[in-house]
Design a protein around this motif. Structure first.
Motif: not given
Length: 111
Positions: A27, A31, A34, A38
């Protein structure tokens, strides 16, 4: 504290720590960075790992008869998550927490 729960305490702690590290890393770190962090397979594996670790700790705390079976699955998912985190890179803390949890759950598992 019940003797059985006391003997499970190291595994409960490893599972709780792994849950925390996987969720927080996914989280925040993933995030924010990226890109490959992800990747859907990697990101959902991290979330699966966090969930199975929380479930494993909860079942151990309740003294469930299903702990050995769940620990087999928890160890498998934690090991897969550690491998994925190592492959992505920059995720040493998460990989280490997953490996420690996998080892601890393997010791609790009965195949």
């Amino acid at each position: 504290m019940d003797h059985t729960i006391t003997s499970m305490q190291p595994c409960i702690e490893a599972c709780t720590h792994c849950h925390h590290v996987c969720l927080q890393t996914a989280m925040t770190h993933c995030l924010q960075i990226g890109g490959k962090h992800l990747d859907p397979d990697h990101f959902s594996l991290m979330m699966n790992c966090a969930e199975i670790c929380q479930a494993s700790a909860n079942l151990q705390l309740s003294g469930s008869e299903f702990v050995p079976k769940l620990c087999v699955l928890c160890a498998e998912i934690c090991e897969a998550c550690a491998v994925s985190c190592e492959a992505i890179g920059e995720m040493d803390e998460c990989a280490l927490a997953c490996r420690k949890c996998a080892e601890s759950c393997s010791s609790m598992a009965v195949v």
